[in-house]
Design a protein around this motif. Sequence first.
Motif, PDB file in Angstrom:
ATOM      1  N   ARG A  82       8.789  50.883  -8.319  1.00 17.70           N
ATOM      2  CA  ARG A  82       7.766  50.756  -6.889  1.00 17.70           C
ATOM      3  C   ARG A  82       6.909  49.638  -7.126  1.00 17.70           C
ATOM      4  NH1 ARG A  82       5.702  56.079  -5.338  1.00 17.70           N
ATOM      5  NH2 ARG A  82       5.964  56.358  -7.389  1.00 17.70           N
ATOM      6  N   LEU A  83       6.517  49.307  -8.405  1.00 19.27           N
ATOM      7  CA  LEU A  83       5.564  48.348  -8.801  1.00 19.27           C
ATOM      8  C   LEU A  83       6.331  46.951  -8.586  1.00 19.27           C
ATOM      9  CD1 LEU A  83       3.540  50.131 -11.507  1.00 19.27           C
ATOM     10  CD2 LEU A  83       2.834  49.608  -8.861  1.00 19.27           C
ATOM     11  N   PHE A  84       7.165  46.984  -9.463  1.00 14.39           N
ATOM     12  CA  PHE A  84       8.004  45.564  -9.724  1.00 14.39           C
ATOM     13  C   PHE A  84       9.216  45.219  -8.951  1.00 14.39           C
ATOM     14  CE2 PHE A  84       5.704  47.174 -13.703  1.00 14.39           C
ATOM     15  CZ  PHE A  84       4.620  46.130 -13.507  1.00 14.39           C
ATOM     16  N   GLY A  85       9.816  46.320  -8.247  1.00 16.52           N
ATOM     17  CA  GLY A  85      10.944  46.124  -7.556  1.00 16.52           C
ATOM     18  C   GLY A  85      12.100  46.442  -8.263  1.00 16.52           C
ATOM     19  N   ARG A  86      13.340  46.810  -7.406  1.00 18.05           N
ATOM     20  CA  ARG A  86      14.626  47.159  -8.335  1.00 18.05           C
ATOM     21  C   ARG A  86      15.657  46.197  -7.716  1.00 18.05           C
ATOM     22  NH1 ARG A  86      16.096  53.087  -9.210  1.00 18.05           N
ATOM     23  NH2 ARG A  86      18.065  52.742 -10.570  1.00 18.05           N
ATOM     24  N   LYS A  87      16.552  45.711  -8.637  1.00 18.06           N
ATOM     25  CA  LYS A  87      17.656  44.853  -8.234  1.00 18.06           C
ATOM     26  C   LYS A  87      18.650  45.780  -7.798  1.00 18.06           C
ATOM     27  CE  LYS A  87      15.312  41.019  -9.236  1.00 18.06           C
ATOM     28  NZ  LYS A  87      14.933  40.134  -8.350  1.00 18.06           N
ATOM     29  N   GLU A  88      19.699  45.082  -6.867  1.00 17.66           N
ATOM     30  CA  GLU A  88      20.685  45.863  -6.568  1.00 17.66           C
ATOM     31  C   GLU A  88      21.933  45.516  -7.365  1.00 17.66           C
ATOM     32  OE1 GLU A  88      21.302  48.032  -4.179  1.00 17.66           O
ATOM     33  OE2 GLU A  88      19.075  48.027  -4.044  1.00 17.66           O
ATOM     34  N   ALA A  89      21.616  44.351  -8.306  1.00 22.31           N
ATOM     35  CA  ALA A  89      23.139  43.863  -9.336  1.00 22.31           C
ATOM     36  C   ALA A  89      22.325  43.815 -10.450  1.00 22.31           C
ATOM     37  CB  ALA A  89      23.616  42.858  -8.549  1.00 22.31           C
ATOM     38  N   CYS A  90      23.054  44.029 -11.659  1.00 22.82           N
ATOM     39  CA  CYS A  90      22.477  43.705 -12.853  1.00 22.82           C
ATOM     40  C   CYS A  90      22.457  42.130 -13.318  1.00 22.82           C
ATOM     41  CB  CYS A  90      23.539  44.304 -13.888  1.00 22.82           C
ATOM     42  SG  CYS A  90      23.194  46.104 -13.969  1.00 22.82           S
ATOM     43  N   TRP A  91      21.547  41.813 -13.933  1.00 28.62           N
ATOM     44  CA  TRP A  91      21.349  40.341 -14.414  1.00 28.62           C
ATOM     45  C   TRP A  91      22.408  40.210 -15.491  1.00 28.62           C
ATOM     46  CZ3 TRP A  91      18.745  39.012 -19.073  1.00 28.62           C
ATOM     47  CH2 TRP A  91      18.543  37.632 -19.156  1.00 28.62           C
ATOM     48  N   LEU A  92      22.919  39.100 -15.321  1.00 29.50           N
ATOM     49  CA  LEU A  92      24.029  38.796 -16.701  1.00 29.50           C
ATOM     50  C   LEU A  92      23.113  37.828 -17.668  1.00 29.50           C
ATOM     51  CD1 LEU A  92      27.354  38.445 -14.945  1.00 29.50           C
ATOM     52  CD2 LEU A  92      26.335  40.176 -16.347  1.00 29.50           C
ATOM     53  N   PRO A  93      22.935  38.054 -18.917  1.00 29.19           N
ATOM     54  CA  PRO A  93      22.106  37.218 -19.738  1.00 29.19           C
ATOM     55  C   PRO A  93      23.046  36.004 -20.036  1.00 29.19           C
ATOM     56  CG  PRO A  93      23.160  39.117 -21.123  1.00 29.19           C
ATOM     57  CD  PRO A  93      23.273  39.481 -19.465  1.00 29.19           C
ATOM     58  N   THR A  94      22.233  34.731 -20.437  1.00 30.42           N
ATOM     59  CA  THR A  94      23.143  33.719 -20.676  1.00 30.42           C
ATOM     60  C   THR A  94      23.603  33.813 -22.408  1.00 30.42           C
ATOM     61  OG1 THR A  94      20.838  32.841 -21.930  1.00 30.42           O
ATOM     62  CG2 THR A  94      21.545  32.372 -19.631  1.00 30.42           C
ATOM     63  N   PRO A  95      24.420  33.180 -22.656  1.00 30.63           N
ATOM     64  CA  PRO A  95      24.783  33.279 -24.174  1.00 30.63           C
ATOM     65  C   PRO A  95      23.756  33.206 -25.148  1.00 30.63           C
ATOM     66  CG  PRO A  95      26.300  31.691 -23.032  1.00 30.63           C
ATOM     67  CD  PRO A  95      25.121  32.048 -22.067  1.00 30.63           C
ATOM     68  N   GLU A  96      22.687  32.327 -25.167  1.00 31.12           N
ATOM     69  CA  GLU A  96      21.627  32.357 -25.886  1.00 31.12           C
ATOM     70  C   GLU A  96      20.808  33.842 -26.063  1.00 31.12           C
ATOM     71  OE1 GLU A  96      21.971  29.951 -23.289  1.00 31.12           O
ATOM     72  OE2 GLU A  96      22.941  28.655 -24.382  1.00 31.12           O
ATOM     73  N   ILE A  97      20.750  34.271 -24.860  1.00 30.06           N
ATOM     74  CA  ILE A  97      19.733  35.531 -24.864  1.00 30.06           C
ATOM     75  C   ILE A  97      20.744  36.643 -25.127  1.00 30.06           C
ATOM     76  CG2 ILE A  97      18.827  37.342 -23.110  1.00 30.06           C
ATOM     77  CD1 ILE A  97      17.827  34.766 -21.518  1.00 30.06           C
ATOM     78  N   ARG A  98      22.011  36.652 -24.913  1.00 34.36           N
ATOM     79  CA  ARG A  98      22.804  37.527 -25.404  1.00 34.36           C
ATOM     80  C   ARG A  98      23.078  37.624 -26.890  1.00 34.36           C
ATOM     81  NH1 ARG A  98      26.495  40.844 -23.846  1.00 34.36           N
ATOM     82  NH2 ARG A  98      27.102  40.202 -21.662  1.00 34.36           N
ATOM     83  N   ALA A  99      22.844  36.664 -27.464  1.00 32.85           N
ATOM     84  CA  ALA A  99      22.822  36.532 -28.986  1.00 32.85           C
ATOM     85  C   ALA A  99      21.742  37.096 -29.578  1.00 32.85           C
ATOM     86  CB  ALA A  99      22.866  35.101 -29.312  1.00 32.85           C
TER      87      ALA A  99
END
Length: 103
Positions: A82-99
């Motif tokens: 309610r405070l920050f919202g909700r996305k309808e789709a999941c965010w896909l991390p970049t390879p750098e973040i995935r690591a």
Amino acid sequence: GYFQFASQQSDYGKAQLAKAGLPDSLETFVLVEPHAVFTRSAAALRVAARLSWPWPLAGVFWVLPRWLRDAVYRLIASNRYRLFGRKEACWLPTPEIRARFRD
């Protein structure tokens, strides 16, 4: 790039919780550092201290008693969509973040 992430339900996450002496059924934010473990508001404040400006300013909340900080943390956590919202789709991390994610 300071933090690494793990699901508490993953083998790595369960091992970290066990090593810290915490139950693997925790339903809160946990920060494991080399010599200390933090949960709820303490974990959030430790993370905020490592983020860029203006997040370190949240450190002023350390003066509040833990029971009050944790109550506010739980209130925000239970109303986060309610405070920050909700996305309808999941965010896909970049390879750098995935690591930075531990399995």
